[in-house]
Design a protein around this motif. Structure first.
Motif, PDB file in Angstrom:
ATOM      1  N   LYS A  40       0.851  -1.189   0.000  1.00 28.71           N
ATOM      2  CA  LYS A  40       0.000   0.000   0.000  1.00 28.71           C
ATOM      3  C   LYS A  40       0.888   1.241   0.000  1.00 28.71           C
ATOM      4  CE  LYS A  40      -3.763   2.168   2.577  1.00 28.71           C
ATOM      5  NZ  LYS A  40      -4.623   2.056   3.765  1.00 28.71           N
ATOM      6  N   VAL A  41       0.560   2.178  -0.896  1.00 28.22           N
ATOM      7  CA  VAL A  41       1.333   3.406  -1.042  1.00 28.22           C
ATOM      8  C   VAL A  41       0.382   4.584  -0.989  1.00 28.22           C
ATOM      9  CG1 VAL A  41       2.786   4.727  -2.644  1.00 28.22           C
ATOM     10  CG2 VAL A  41       3.076   2.254  -2.462  1.00 28.22           C
ATOM     11  N   MET A  42       0.830   5.673  -0.356  1.00 22.11           N
ATOM     12  CA  MET A  42       0.074   6.909  -0.335  1.00 22.11           C
ATOM     13  C   MET A  42       0.919   7.979  -1.023  1.00 22.11           C
ATOM     14  SD  MET A  42      -0.549  10.137   1.016  1.00 22.11           S
ATOM     15  CE  MET A  42       0.501  10.300   2.411  1.00 22.11           C
ATOM     16  N   ILE A  43       0.302   8.687  -1.972  1.00 25.56           N
ATOM     17  CA  ILE A  43       0.982   9.759  -2.694  1.00 25.56           C
ATOM     18  C   ILE A  43       0.168  11.043  -2.558  1.00 25.56           C
ATOM     19  CG2 ILE A  43       1.835  10.581  -4.911  1.00 25.56           C
ATOM     20  CD1 ILE A  43       1.900   7.736  -5.910  1.00 25.56           C
ATOM     21  N   GLN A  44       0.817  12.119  -2.100  1.00 29.74           N
ATOM     22  CA  GLN A  44       0.242  13.455  -2.233  1.00 29.74           C
ATOM     23  C   GLN A  44       0.827  13.999  -3.520  1.00 29.74           C
ATOM     24  OE1 GLN A  44       1.168  15.503   1.452  1.00 29.74           O
ATOM     25  NE2 GLN A  44      -0.966  15.311   2.059  1.00 29.74           N
ATOM     26  N   PHE A  45      -0.042  14.511  -4.380  1.00 33.11           N
ATOM     27  CA  PHE A  45       0.351  14.686  -5.760  1.00 33.11           C
ATOM     28  C   PHE A  45      -0.350  15.892  -6.372  1.00 33.11           C
ATOM     29  CE2 PHE A  45      -0.313  13.440 -10.225  1.00 33.11           C
ATOM     30  CZ  PHE A  45       0.972  13.082 -10.588  1.00 33.11           C
ATOM     31  N   ASP A  46       0.394  16.723  -7.065  1.00 36.07           N
ATOM     32  CA  ASP A  46      -0.175  17.794  -7.881  1.00 36.07           C
ATOM     33  C   ASP A  46      -0.103  17.351  -9.331  1.00 36.07           C
ATOM     34  OD1 ASP A  46      -0.688  19.537  -5.776  1.00 36.07           O
ATOM     35  OD2 ASP A  46       1.260  20.519  -5.935  1.00 36.07           O
ATOM     36  N   GLY A  47      -1.248  17.244  -9.963  1.00 39.10           N
ATOM     37  CA  GLY A  47      -1.297  16.793 -11.346  1.00 39.10           C
ATOM     38  C   GLY A  47      -2.509  15.914 -11.561  1.00 39.10           C
ATOM     39  N   GLU A  48      -2.639  15.407 -12.758  1.00 43.91           N
ATOM     40  CA  GLU A  48      -3.748  14.522 -13.106  1.00 43.91           C
ATOM     41  C   GLU A  48      -3.569  13.177 -12.415  1.00 43.91           C
ATOM     42  OE1 GLU A  48      -7.092  13.158 -14.186  1.00 43.91           O
ATOM     43  OE2 GLU A  48      -6.577  15.184 -14.852  1.00 43.91           O
ATOM     44  N   LYS A  49      -4.507  12.821 -11.551  1.00 43.45           N
ATOM     45  CA  LYS A  49      -4.376  11.615 -10.737  1.00 43.45           C
ATOM     46  C   LYS A  49      -4.868  10.337 -11.429  1.00 43.45           C
ATOM     47  CE  LYS A  49      -4.774  14.360  -6.557  1.00 43.45           C
ATOM     48  NZ  LYS A  49      -4.774  15.650  -7.218  1.00 43.45           N
ATOM     49  N   ASP A  80       9.107   1.919  -8.922  1.00 45.78           N
ATOM     50  CA  ASP A  80       8.600   2.037 -10.287  1.00 45.78           C
ATOM     51  C   ASP A  80       7.374   2.945 -10.331  1.00 45.78           C
ATOM     52  OD1 ASP A  80      10.608   0.398 -11.248  1.00 45.78           O
ATOM     53  OD2 ASP A  80       9.386  -1.419 -11.107  1.00 45.78           O
ATOM     54  N   LEU A  81       6.530   2.851  -9.322  1.00 47.25           N
ATOM     55  CA  LEU A  81       5.371   3.733  -9.243  1.00 47.25           C
ATOM     56  C   LEU A  81       5.804   5.179  -9.007  1.00 47.25           C
ATOM     57  CD1 LEU A  81       2.298   4.060  -9.207  1.00 47.25           C
ATOM     58  CD2 LEU A  81       2.429   3.772  -6.737  1.00 47.25           C
ATOM     59  N   LEU A  82       6.799   5.371  -8.159  1.00 42.89           N
ATOM     60  CA  LEU A  82       7.310   6.716  -7.904  1.00 42.89           C
ATOM     61  C   LEU A  82       7.838   7.347  -9.196  1.00 42.89           C
ATOM     62  CD1 LEU A  82       8.044   9.065  -6.075  1.00 42.89           C
ATOM     63  CD2 LEU A  82      10.128   7.824  -5.434  1.00 42.89           C
ATOM     64  N   LYS A  83       8.586   6.578  -9.977  1.00 43.61           N
ATOM     65  CA  LYS A  83       9.111   7.090 -11.252  1.00 43.61           C
ATOM     66  C   LYS A  83       7.965   7.519 -12.174  1.00 43.61           C
ATOM     67  CE  LYS A  83      13.158   4.100 -11.068  1.00 43.61           C
ATOM     68  NZ  LYS A  83      13.733   2.854 -11.607  1.00 43.61           N
ATOM     69  N   LEU A  84       6.928   6.714 -12.238  1.00 37.16           N
ATOM     70  CA  LEU A  84       5.771   7.037 -13.072  1.00 37.16           C
ATOM     71  C   LEU A  84       5.086   8.307 -12.567  1.00 37.16           C
ATOM     72  CD1 LEU A  84       3.741   6.343 -15.292  1.00 37.16           C
ATOM     73  CD2 LEU A  84       2.582   4.852 -13.645  1.00 37.16           C
ATOM     74  N   ALA A  85       4.900   8.413 -11.270  1.00 41.92           N
ATOM     75  CA  ALA A  85       4.256   9.591 -10.689  1.00 41.92           C
ATOM     76  C   ALA A  85       5.052  10.858 -10.970  1.00 41.92           C
ATOM     77  CB  ALA A  85       4.065   9.391  -9.188  1.00 41.92           C
ATOM     78  N   LEU A  86       6.373  10.765 -10.894  1.00 46.69           N
ATOM     79  CA  LEU A  86       7.220  11.930 -11.159  1.00 46.69           C
ATOM     80  C   LEU A  86       7.104  12.407 -12.606  1.00 46.69           C
ATOM     81  CD1 LEU A  86      10.361  10.894  -9.099  1.00 46.69           C
ATOM     82  CD2 LEU A  86       8.874  12.867  -8.644  1.00 46.69           C
ATOM     83  N   ARG A  87       6.838  11.476 -13.522  1.00 49.74           N
ATOM     84  CA  ARG A  87       6.645  11.854 -14.928  1.00 49.74           C
ATOM     85  C   ARG A  87       5.287  12.533 -15.154  1.00 49.74           C
ATOM     86  NH1 ARG A  87       8.993   6.610 -16.105  1.00 49.74           N
ATOM     87  NH2 ARG A  87       6.909   5.802 -16.474  1.00 49.74           N
ATOM     88  N   GLU A  88       4.321  12.209 -14.290  1.00 50.15           N
ATOM     89  CA  GLU A  88       2.951  12.690 -14.481  1.00 50.15           C
ATOM     90  C   GLU A  88       2.638  13.997 -13.761  1.00 50.15           C
ATOM     91  OE1 GLU A  88       0.668  11.372 -16.494  1.00 50.15           O
ATOM     92  OE2 GLU A  88       2.074   9.825 -17.130  1.00 50.15           O
ATOM     93  N   GLY A  89       3.445  14.380 -12.790  1.00 49.70           N
ATOM     94  CA  GLY A  89       3.151  15.590 -12.032  1.00 49.70           C
ATOM     95  C   GLY A  89       4.177  15.833 -10.946  1.00 49.70           C
ATOM     96  N   ARG A  90       3.778  16.578  -9.937  1.00 54.73           N
ATOM     97  CA  ARG A  90       4.679  16.930  -8.836  1.00 54.73           C
ATOM     98  C   ARG A  90       4.304  16.102  -7.600  1.00 54.73           C
ATOM     99  NH1 ARG A  90       5.594  20.728  -4.652  1.00 54.73           N
ATOM    100  NH2 ARG A  90       7.748  21.435  -4.702  1.00 54.73           N
ATOM    101  N   VAL A  91       5.219  15.277  -7.127  1.00 61.12           N
ATOM    102  CA  VAL A  91       5.005  14.456  -5.950  1.00 61.12           C
ATOM    103  C   VAL A  91       5.396  15.260  -4.720  1.00 61.12           C
ATOM    104  CG1 VAL A  91       5.681  12.344  -4.736  1.00 61.12           C
ATOM    105  CG2 VAL A  91       5.398  12.313  -7.226  1.00 61.12           C
ATOM    106  N   LYS A  92       4.435  15.478  -3.826  1.00 61.62           N
ATOM    107  CA  LYS A  92       4.710  16.213  -2.595  1.00 61.62           C
ATOM    108  C   LYS A  92       5.045  15.259  -1.446  1.00 61.62           C
ATOM    109  CE  LYS A  92       0.858  18.620  -2.570  1.00 61.62           C
ATOM    110  NZ  LYS A  92      -0.159  19.643  -2.289  1.00 61.62           N
ATOM    111  N   LYS A  93       4.483  14.052  -1.502  1.00 63.90           N
ATOM    112  CA  LYS A  93       4.756  13.050  -0.469  1.00 63.90           C
ATOM    113  C   LYS A  93       4.537  11.675  -1.074  1.00 63.90           C
ATOM    114  CE  LYS A  93       3.441  11.665   4.194  1.00 63.90           C
ATOM    115  NZ  LYS A  93       2.577  11.959   5.340  1.00 63.90           N
ATOM    116  N   PHE A  94       5.435  10.758  -0.759  1.00 63.92           N
ATOM    117  CA  PHE A  94       5.337   9.375  -1.231  1.00 63.92           C
ATOM    118  C   PHE A  94       5.647   8.488  -0.037  1.00 63.92           C
ATOM    119  CE2 PHE A  94       6.930   5.438  -3.064  1.00 63.92           C
ATOM    120  CZ  PHE A  94       6.058   5.221  -4.115  1.00 63.92           C
ATOM    121  N   GLU A  95       4.690   7.681   0.373  1.00 64.34           N
ATOM    122  CA  GLU A  95       4.867   6.872   1.578  1.00 64.34           C
ATOM    123  C   GLU A  95       4.425   5.433   1.336  1.00 64.34           C
ATOM    124  OE1 GLU A  95       3.196   6.740   6.188  1.00 64.34           O
ATOM    125  OE2 GLU A  95       2.620   8.374   4.887  1.00 64.34           O
TER     126      GLU A  95
END
Length: 114
Positions: A40-49, A80-95
């Motif tokens: 289970k991963v939690m991402i705070q994210f700016d961008g298209e979710k 791998d999910l973090l890399k994808l998220a970074l391509r899609e927007g701005r990651v504020k928190k990844f846990e």
């Protein structure tokens, strides 16, 4: 004894989970949690979710206003999910979230009954 798994998780070092009169899980809370992985991963994210719903990395995604809770498929590296998220927007928190006792109990019971 309690039916409130959140209470047991806060107060106990050792647990016994019983389902329909049968011991479903028993042992030290830390060991039980460690043995049930961290998918289970939690991402705070700016961008298209919505990108998380279109990837083979994710089994289930719960999209909220300013964060996403994700359940990764078995064997997926969270990096791998973090890399994808970074391509899609701005990651504020990844846990990477430790599973709750309730999550573990439900997974155990579903595994035995389903």
């Amino acid at each position: 004894a309690t039916h409130l798994l959140e209470e047991a998780e806060r107060l106990c070092d050792e647990v016994i989970l019983i389902d329909k009169g049968v011991v479903a899980l028993q042992g030290g809370l830390r060991e039980i949690k460690a043995s049930h992985g961290r998918n289970k991963v939690m991402i705070q994210f700016d961008g298209e979710k919505e990108f998380v719903k279109n990837t083979r990395l994710v089994e289930r995604a719960e999209v909220y206003n300013d964060y996403i809770e994700l359940y990764l498929r078995e064997g997926v590296d969270p990096q791998d999910l973090l890399k994808l998220a970074l391509r899609e927007g701005r990651v504020k928190k990844f846990e990477i979230v430790e599973p709750s006792l309730r999550d573990i109990f439900m997974q155990t019971v579903e595994g035995e009954n389903g």
